[in-house]
Design an enzyme around this catalytic site. Structure first.
Site, PDB file in Angstrom:
ATOM      1  N   GLU A 462       0.808  -1.213   0.000  1.00 39.92           N
ATOM      2  CA  GLU A 462       0.000   0.000   0.000  1.00 39.92           C
ATOM      3  C   GLU A 462       0.847   1.272   0.000  1.00 39.92           C
ATOM      4  O   GLU A 462       0.762   2.099   0.900  1.00 39.92           O
ATOM      5  CB  GLU A 462      -0.972  -0.029   1.189  1.00 39.92           C
ATOM      6  CG  GLU A 462      -2.013  -1.124   1.017  1.00 39.92           C
ATOM      7  CD  GLU A 462      -2.957  -1.266   2.189  1.00 39.92           C
ATOM      8  OE1 GLU A 462      -4.161  -1.466   1.966  1.00 39.92           O
ATOM      9  OE2 GLU A 462      -2.490  -1.194   3.342  1.00 39.92           O
ATOM     10  N   GLU A 538      -4.396 -10.169  -0.250  1.00 37.72           N
ATOM     11  CA  GLU A 538      -5.265 -10.106   0.923  1.00 37.72           C
ATOM     12  C   GLU A 538      -6.688 -10.375   0.458  1.00 37.72           C
ATOM     13  O   GLU A 538      -7.123  -9.843  -0.565  1.00 37.72           O
ATOM     14  CB  GLU A 538      -5.197  -8.733   1.615  1.00 37.72           C
ATOM     15  CG  GLU A 538      -3.843  -8.389   2.212  1.00 37.72           C
ATOM     16  CD  GLU A 538      -3.776  -6.978   2.789  1.00 37.72           C
ATOM     17  OE1 GLU A 538      -4.859  -6.424   3.107  1.00 37.72           O
ATOM     18  OE2 GLU A 538      -2.666  -6.438   2.924  1.00 37.72           O
TER      19      GLU A 538
END
Length: 1024
Positions: A462, A538
């Site tokens: 991220e 994820e």
């Protein structure tokens, strides 16, 4: 070596921790873990090295609000008010400062590279004695495996160096600073540094020396690096172990390197060579390096299924054989490559059964000990996980060795996350931050590249997609072409990743976000020109009561070869233990330490609680990921193995046929299934049941013998089929008793023997029941349409930020929680053999009708109350959470017995792991102790429930505990719950799914929402 004055004042003036161009001063180059054995046999057997000395233990510690507050005198002697702390530890776990939990928002004002002037500083010191032989020859190093977030080091009052990157070792040469006898280390650790801007991971922000500290003594002429790579022919029958060794020190002609490969006590191959490598360019080759290639016939390959390991011993010695030092590592012969859109291990396409794992301990913060690491691995293996993503930083060095030995595939991830930046790639696209990012990636690769368990490198998490990512991707591909690289930032399919690795992409639903759309995983594969495998970095956000819809992902993974699995978010709840005024421990989350900013309970997304007790969802993951699949045709069971390399050699298939939980027939058959093979098992003719009920066939794969990761009797896979429902019903005997109805101004009362039922004519509810003189109800039996919100129901809503799209906000806005019943009808009729009560209620809020519930209660001469419920749902109200009944029973019994799905908590979209049987559990086990209280403990597919003197029959879902939905909804932490009087029973005809694709947007699939306009269900309530 960088030389600066030893004074603290000069160090403070330099402010290295606010300069992204300074990531270290005098730190030694990265390399694999060293032990510098002086005996090759000890290296081969991995015995403790006499040259490696732990400095873990009690250190002196003083805490200051800022580095400028540290007195200069501390460099020379301990401060009078210094405390003692254990190293490794986080100082917040010792009461200094506060841990901060935040997900995206930086815990400091965003002004890179600058950090707050109030920068908590921990000053550690240790006095130790050094072996005089270490001073006479060679080099003595100090190794800090992890310090958060930056630190300066002094030895005997002299400045040694500086390091940052909290998740990789910082190693310094102490040789010039040591003296005979007593020596003193001083370490000044800063909580915040410019490196903190690259460490914005979703976790607790803590500080200190939280990993091991050790001294290592190496000879003057030494092995400075070595790398092992395994190469194969096409059918993996022959392999080459390629070992590249680098030395440091005086390069002498007599120096030799021997690399020997061992399998247990047997030497498989060996080679010796002088230094001097192949010609690289017009200037020649590396004089301080040598590459040896050892041929290995029929190597036993490494995989997570069969983690075969060899041992490579690297010896630096003279021509006459005198050993200078030896290093060693485990070697797994395996090949990773991407071919034709598939991630292959040893030529076979992997199916990643993965989970993300933070390093977290409820008592020790971010300190990992071997026992906890092994516990995590055993639980993962026992629950059919084969892969782990080190989210979001390199882990403790021992973790990789354990993954090598027990067998787990590892995604090793660089310690880079800039989630709180706007835009996210503000730093990762800035060349001024390239050196800092580069050190975090390159040093990770240099430390961990010899581990066979590491099959994928990750550039971080991220942080958007910047030019720095592209540069580091190319560096890894150049230095280590043996592994793919993945990176999700910037859209999951950029030029910086070999694998499409989205997070929280859904199976069939597109999420067309601006700039970085999340396509459905099925669609992503079919985009024009896209030929990469897709592995979700994820998915299945396991926050609280979650993991609904998990089976849908696994159906897709098995249907589409290029959908190669994913990593569940995540492994362990990140709650921390606090103590109340009486010394009782309780589980804390964000904000409980006065920490701001904080993201409350968002730190608890685990499949296991912080103490590693499993959540019920873990069983669902285990079942969906199981390696054996089953198909039933007639009396033939087809067993298919999804193992790629392992032949079933420790499995029996146990089968049982049961009628309503009562065994009728059973047997056991040894499994003899090769990798990806099948076995047909023919069942004998099954007996015909003599009574009514549901007939179920259950198969379980049982391991009779213990393994490295499981005990004898471990169940690795299971499946159930409903064979039939026997309708040969024995009619109940006719009753000569007739219930008696009496009517008063306020109540209808029905009496039969020692039983009485009372219906309040003003409310229309069943208000009381008696058995003899004992009251059975503490509250009336009422409709229930709500649940104590799950984390998935709440989404991102909080007191200061309301998400109107969250389920809980929709329910609140529509008045579901505030709805009150308006009585439309309440009548009583005496039938030939029963009494019939008929009621109707309009559930309203602010004059608007949300639900109309019509019920009949038929009480017959056997004392059975048959309840028929019809519910109409307003077309413009949100889909309700449940349609059912609730009451508070006066009874508190020790055990609950039911015929239905269990034994663990299950919900309509998370029940594939549950089995139909007759279950009997303590009442306390019917409640799931989520740290953030919510709806919990449901059991679906129930045909019969027994509790105390009561029995309920039908087709329903129920939960039963000492806590009301109201208390669960109003309580912030589980330790604040108090057992209420009696027992709360919720019986649902219908219950909405729980969702779990993510926890910040409504994620309950349409098929698990209560979207119909009308519902009907029936219950029989009687006393045994």
């Amino acid at each position: 070596m960088t030389m600066i004055t030893d004074s603290l004042a000069v160090v403070l003036q330099r402010r290295d921790w606010e300069n992204p161009g300074v990531t270290q001063l005098n730190r030694l180059a990265a390399h694999p873990p060293f032990a510098s054995w002086r005996n090759s046999e000890e290296a081969r057997t991995d015995r403790p090295s006499q040259q490696l000395r732990s400095l873990n233990g009690e250190w002196r510690f003083a805490w200051f609000p800022a580095p400028e507050a540290v007195p200069e005198s501390w460099l020379e002697c301990d401060l009078p008010d210094a405390d003692t702390v254990v190293v490794p530890s986080n100082w917040q776990m010792h009461g200094y400062d506060a841990p901060i939990y935040t997900n995206v928002t930086y815990p400091i004002t965003v002004n890179p590279p600058f950090v707050p002037a109030e920068n908590p500083t921990g000053c550690y010191s240790l006095t130790f004695n050094i072996d005089e032989s270490w001073l006479q020859e060679g080099q003595t190093r100090i190794i800090f495996d992890g310090v958060n977030s930056a630190f300066h080091l002094w030895c005997n009052g002299r400045w040694v160096g500086y390091g940052q990157d909290s998740r990789l070792p910082s190693e310094f040469d102490l040789s010039a600073f040591l003296r005979a006898g007593e020596n003193r280390l001083a370490v000044m650790v800063l909580r915040w540094s410019d490196g903190s801007y690259l460490e914005d991971q979703d976790m607790w922000r803590m500080s200190g020396i939280f990993r091991d500290v050790s001294l290592l003594h190496k000879p003057t002429t030494q092995i400075s690096d070595f790398q092992v790579t395994t190469l194969f022919n096409d059918d993996f029958s022959r392999a080459v172990l390629e070992a590249e060794v680098q030395m440091y020190g005086e390069l002498r002609d007599e120096l030799r390197v021997t690399v020997s490969l061992w399998q247990g006590e047997t030497q498989v191959a060996s080679g010796t060579a002088p230094f001097g490598g192949e010609i690289i360019d017009e200037r020649g080759g590396y004089a301080d390096r040598v590459t040896l290639r050892l041929n290995v016939e029929n190597p036993e390959l490494w995989s997570a299924e069969i983690p075969n390991l060899y041992r490579a011993v690297v010896e630096l010695h003279t021509a006459d054989g005198t050993l200078i030092e030896a290093e060693a590592c485990d070697v797994g012969f395996r090949e990773v490559r991407i071919e034709n859109g598939l991630l292959l291990l040893n030529g076979k396409p992997l199916l990643i059964r993965g989970v993300n794992r933070h390093e977290h301990h409820p008592l020790h913060g971010q300190v990992m000990d071997e026992q906890t690491m092994v516990q995590d691995i055993l639980l993962m293996k026992q629950n059919n996980f084969n892969a782990v993503r080190c989210s979001h930083y390199p882990n403790h060095p021992l973790w990789y060795t354990l993954c090598d030995r027990y067998g787990l595939y590892v995604v090793d991830e660089a310690n880079i996350e800039t989630h709180g930046m706007v835009p996210m790639n503000r730093l990762t696209d800035d060349p001024r931050w390239l050196p800092a990012m580069s050190e975090r990636v390159t040093r990770m690769v240099q430390r961990d590249r010899n581990h066979p368990s590491v099959i994928i490198w990750s550039l971080g998490n991220e942080s958007g997609h910047g030019a720095n990512h592209d540069a580091l991707y190319r560096w890894i591909k150049s230095v280590d072409p043996s592994r793919p690289v993945q990176y999700e930032g910037g859209g999951a399919d950029t030029t910086a990743t070999d694998i499409i690795c989205p997070m929280y992409a859904r199976v069939d639903e597109d999420q067309p976000f601006p700039a970085v759309p999340k396509w459905s995983i099925k669609k992503w594969l079919s985009l024009p020109g896209e030929m990469r495998p897709l592995i979700l970095c994820e998915y299945a956000h396991a926050m609280g009561n979650s993991l609904g819809g998990f089976a849908k992902y696994w159906q897709a993974f098995r249907q589409y070869p290029r959908l190669q699995g994913g990593f569940v978010w995540d492994w362990v709840d990140q709650s921390l233990i606090k103590y109340d005024e009486n010394g009782n421990p309780w589980s804390a989350y964000g904000g409980d330490f006065g920490d701001t900013p904080n993201d409350r309970q968002f730190c608890m997304n685990g499949l296991v609680f912080a103490d590693r007790t499993p959540h019920p969802a873990l069983t669902e993951a285990k079942h969906q990921q199981q390696y054996f699949q089953f198909r039933l045709s007639g009396r033939t069971i087809e067993v298919t193995s999804e193992y790629l390399f392992r032949h079933s050699d420790n499995e029996f298939l146990h089968w049982m046929v049961a009628l309503d939980g009562k065994p009728l027939a059973s047997g056991e058959v040894p499994l003899d299934v090769g990798p990806q093979g099948k076995q047909l098992i023919e069942l004998p003719e099954l007996p015909q049941p003599e009574s009514a009920g549901q007939l179920w066939l259950t198969v379980r794969v049982v391991q009779p013998n213990a393994t490295a990761w499981s005990e004898a009797g471990h169940i690795s896979a299971w499946q159930q089929w409903r064979l039939a429902e026997n309708l040969s019903v024995t009619l109940p005997s006719a009753s000569h008793a007739i219930p008696q109805l009496t009517t008063s101004g306020t109540d209808f009362c029905i009496e039969l023997g020692n039983k009485r039922w009372q219906f309040n004519r003003q409310s229309g509810f069943l208000s009381q029941m008696w058995i003899g003189d004992e009251k059975q109800l503490l509250t009336p039996l009422r409709d229930q349409f709500t649940r104590a919100p799950l984390d998935n129901d709440i989404g991102v809503s909080e007191a200061t930020r309301i998400d109107p799209n969250a389920w809980v906000e929709r329910w609140k806005a529509a008045g579901h929680y505030q709805a009150e019943a308006a009585l439309l009808q309440c009548t009583a009729d005496t039938l030939a053999d029963a009494v019939l009560i008929t009621t109707a209620h309009a559930w309203q809020h602010q004059g608007k009708t949300l639900f109309i519930s019509r019920k009949t209660y038929r009480i017959d001469g056997h004392g059975e109350m048959v309840i028929n419920v019809d519910v109409a749902v307003a077309s413009d109200t949100p889909h309700p959470a449940r349609i059912g009944l609730t009451c508070q029973l006066a009874q508190v019994s020790e055990r609950v017995n039911w015929l239905g799905l269990g034994p663990q908590e299950n919900y309509p979209d998370r029940l594939t792991a549950a089995c139909f049987d007759r279950w009997d559990l303590p009442l306390s086990d019917m409640y799931t102790p989520y740290v953030f209280p919510s709806e919990n403990g449901l059991r679906c597919g129930t045909r019969e429930l027994n509790y105390g003197p009561h029995q309920w029959r039908g087709d329903f879902q129920f939960n039963i505990s000492r806590y009301s939905q109201q208390q669960l909804m109003e309580t912030s932490h589980r330790h604040l719950l108090h057992a209420e009087e009696g027992t709360w029973l919720n019986i649902d005809g219908f219950h909405m799914g729980i969702g779990g694709d993510d926890s910040w947007s409504p994620s309950v699939s349409a098929e698990f929402q209560l979207s119909a306009g009308r519902y009907h269900y029936q219950l029989v309530w009687c006393q045994k």
